[in-house]
Design an enzyme around this catalytic site. Structure first.
Site, PDB file in Angstrom:
ATOM      1  N   HIS A  21      19.681  46.693  53.605  1.00 20.43           N
ATOM      2  CA  HIS A  21      18.674  46.358  52.757  1.00 20.43           C
ATOM      3  C   HIS A  21      17.518  47.469  53.012  1.00 20.43           C
ATOM      4  O   HIS A  21      16.268  47.313  52.496  1.00 20.43           O
ATOM      5  CB  HIS A  21      18.323  44.878  52.904  1.00 20.43           C
ATOM      6  CG  HIS A  21      19.173  43.904  52.589  1.00 20.43           C
ATOM      7  ND1 HIS A  21      19.656  43.585  51.598  1.00 20.43           N
ATOM      8  CD2 HIS A  21      20.008  43.195  53.659  1.00 20.43           C
ATOM      9  CE1 HIS A  21      20.578  42.786  51.473  1.00 20.43           C
ATOM     10  NE2 HIS A  21      20.843  42.536  52.917  1.00 20.43           N
ATOM     11  N   HIS A  52       9.373  48.236  52.684  1.00 19.36           N
ATOM     12  CA  HIS A  52       9.898  47.739  51.287  1.00 19.36           C
ATOM     13  C   HIS A  52       9.371  48.940  50.638  1.00 19.36           C
ATOM     14  O   HIS A  52       8.406  49.363  50.796  1.00 19.36           O
ATOM     15  CB  HIS A  52       9.388  46.437  51.016  1.00 19.36           C
ATOM     16  CG  HIS A  52       9.479  45.454  51.794  1.00 19.36           C
ATOM     17  ND1 HIS A  52      11.083  44.612  51.683  1.00 19.36           N
ATOM     18  CD2 HIS A  52       9.116  45.039  53.222  1.00 19.36           C
ATOM     19  CE1 HIS A  52      11.128  43.824  52.458  1.00 19.36           C
ATOM     20  NE2 HIS A  52       9.909  43.864  53.562  1.00 19.36           N
ATOM     21  N   THR A 157      10.178  37.144  53.196  1.00 22.11           N
ATOM     22  CA  THR A 157      10.203  37.699  51.759  1.00 22.11           C
ATOM     23  C   THR A 157      11.813  38.106  51.354  1.00 22.11           C
ATOM     24  O   THR A 157      12.184  38.527  50.530  1.00 22.11           O
ATOM     25  CB  THR A 157       9.678  39.210  51.486  1.00 22.11           C
ATOM     26  OG1 THR A 157      10.007  39.857  52.198  1.00 22.11           O
ATOM     27  CG2 THR A 157       8.114  38.835  51.633  1.00 22.11           C
ATOM     28  N   THR A 158      12.604  37.390  52.221  1.00 19.12           N
ATOM     29  CA  THR A 158      14.191  37.777  52.243  1.00 19.12           C
ATOM     30  C   THR A 158      14.812  36.565  52.658  1.00 19.12           C
ATOM     31  O   THR A 158      14.190  35.928  53.451  1.00 19.12           O
ATOM     32  CB  THR A 158      14.763  38.966  53.112  1.00 19.12           C
ATOM     33  OG1 THR A 158      14.493  38.685  54.395  1.00 19.12           O
ATOM     34  CG2 THR A 158      14.009  40.392  52.657  1.00 19.12           C
TER      35      THR A 158
HETATM   36  N1  LIG Z   1       9.897  41.020  54.793  1.00 16.17           N
HETATM   37  S1  LIG Z   1       9.418  39.928  56.019  1.00 16.17           S
HETATM   38  O1  LIG Z   1       8.369  40.681  56.948  1.00 16.17           O
HETATM   39  O2  LIG Z   1       9.057  38.775  55.352  1.00 16.17           O
HETATM   40  C1  LIG Z   1      10.747  39.342  57.107  1.00 16.17           C
HETATM   41  C2  LIG Z   1      10.700  39.521  58.520  1.00 16.17           C
HETATM   42  C3  LIG Z   1      11.694  38.951  59.168  1.00 16.17           C
HETATM   43  C4  LIG Z   1      12.875  38.651  58.803  1.00 16.17           C
HETATM   44  C5  LIG Z   1      13.912  38.070  59.639  1.00 16.17           C
HETATM   45  O3  LIG Z   1      14.113  38.293  60.823  1.00 16.17           O
HETATM   46  N2  LIG Z   1      15.175  37.685  58.882  1.00 16.17           N
HETATM   47  C6  LIG Z   1      16.352  37.300  59.925  1.00 16.17           C
HETATM   48  C7  LIG Z   1      15.923  35.798  60.301  1.00 16.17           C
HETATM   49  C8  LIG Z   1      15.448  34.735  59.664  1.00 16.17           C
HETATM   50  C9  LIG Z   1      15.159  33.489  60.383  1.00 16.17           C
HETATM   51  C10 LIG Z   1      15.554  33.245  61.615  1.00 16.17           C
HETATM   52  C11 LIG Z   1      16.088  34.444  62.339  1.00 16.17           C
HETATM   53  O4  LIG Z   1      16.554  34.054  63.612  1.00 16.17           O
HETATM   54  C12 LIG Z   1      16.472  35.533  61.686  1.00 16.17           C
HETATM   55  C13 LIG Z   1      13.211  38.705  57.413  1.00 16.17           C
HETATM   56  C14 LIG Z   1      11.970  38.967  56.509  1.00 16.17           C
HETATM   57 ZN   LIG Z   2       9.241  42.774  55.109  1.00 18.05          ZN
END
Ligand SMILES: NS(=O)(=O)c1ccc(C(=O)NCc2cccc(O)c2)cc1
Ligand SMILES: [Zn+2]
Length: 218
Positions: A21, A52, A157-158
């Site tokens: 992504h 992004h 945001t994902t």
């Molecule tokens: N774009 S964002 O900064 O909002 C963003 C930052 C981190 C993550 C992320 O780490 N996703 C994987 C995840 C989510 C929840 C728990 C986890 O241990 C890992 C996703 C989006």
């Molecule tokens: Zn992000």
């Protein structure tokens, strides 16, 4: 709000990977600290940073200012090490994460720190590939000179879009070049020979609802 204070270490050999992504630099920095501002008494530690972008420079940021989108947005992701034992645990709580958002404006001078990222992208063209960034990276250099920001309680945001993020979005953008953004768009979302370029990976803004937005003009 109290002033936001941050302290980062400069690190070399940080691992950058193609997540399918976009690119993500893993930067677990036990020595880093983000505190103050909207973060109460807790200390947040840098975990990773990524960004992004859009298929043209007319779009790409995940936040908009009075409806105006920027060409992209850098996210410095931190977690609350005062209250929680791991990133995964922190991501289950409304005050678990703090993400610094920095807008990208397109200009003529390339951002040297972003160039260190761009120079590795040819090695991680496909999903799942990773490499170490030889240069020394200092996350402080990603921040704009003006430190005014907006802040609100929001989500990742994902997917899974956990509502665990204290968002801190700087008002002043940093400048990157069109060429640097073009390089981001050459990453492939696939792991195999097929090429499906990651031309855009931003989530459009969601309704504010009854959430309060606060600002600090540092
Ligand atoms: N774009 S964002 O900064 O909002 C963003 C930052 C981190 C993550 C992320 O780490 N996703 C994987 C995840 C989510 C929840 C728990 C986890 O241990 C890992 C996703 C989006
Ligand atoms: Zn992000």
């Amino acid at each position: 709000m109290k002033k936001l204070t941050f302290a980062y270490e400069s690190q070399s050999d940080l691992r950058i990977l193609n997540t399918g992504h976009g690119w993500k630099v893993e930067a677990p920095q036990s020595g880093s600290r983000l505190e103050g501002g909207p973060l109460g008494e807790d200390i947040y530690q840098l975990e990773q940073f990524h960004c992004h972008w859009g298929e043209t420079s007319a779009e790409g940021s995940e936040h908009t200012v009075d409806g105006r989108a920027y060409a992209g947005e850098l996210h410095l992701v931190h977690w609350n090490t005062t209250k929680y034992q791991s990133f995964a645990e922190a991501a289950q709580h409304p005050d678990g994460l703090a993400v610094l958002g920095v807008f990208f404006d397109v200009g003529n001078e390339s951002n040297d720190e972003i160039e260190k990222i761009v120079s590795t992208l040819s090695e991680i063209k496909f999903k799942g590939q990773f490499t170490d960034i030889p240069d020394v990276i200092d996350p402080t250099t990603f921040l704009p000179s003006g430190l005014g920001y907006w802040t609100y309680l929001g989500s990742l945001t994902t997917p899974p879009c956990n509502e665990c993020v204290i968002w801190i979005v700087y008002k002043e953008p940093i400048t990157v070049t069109e060429e640097q953004l073009v390089q981001f768009r050459c990453l492939s979302a696939c792991s195999g020979e097929a090429e499906e370029f990651i031309v855009k990976n931003y989530r459009p803004p969601q309704p504010l609802g009854n959430r309060a937005l606060r600002e600090c003009n540092a």
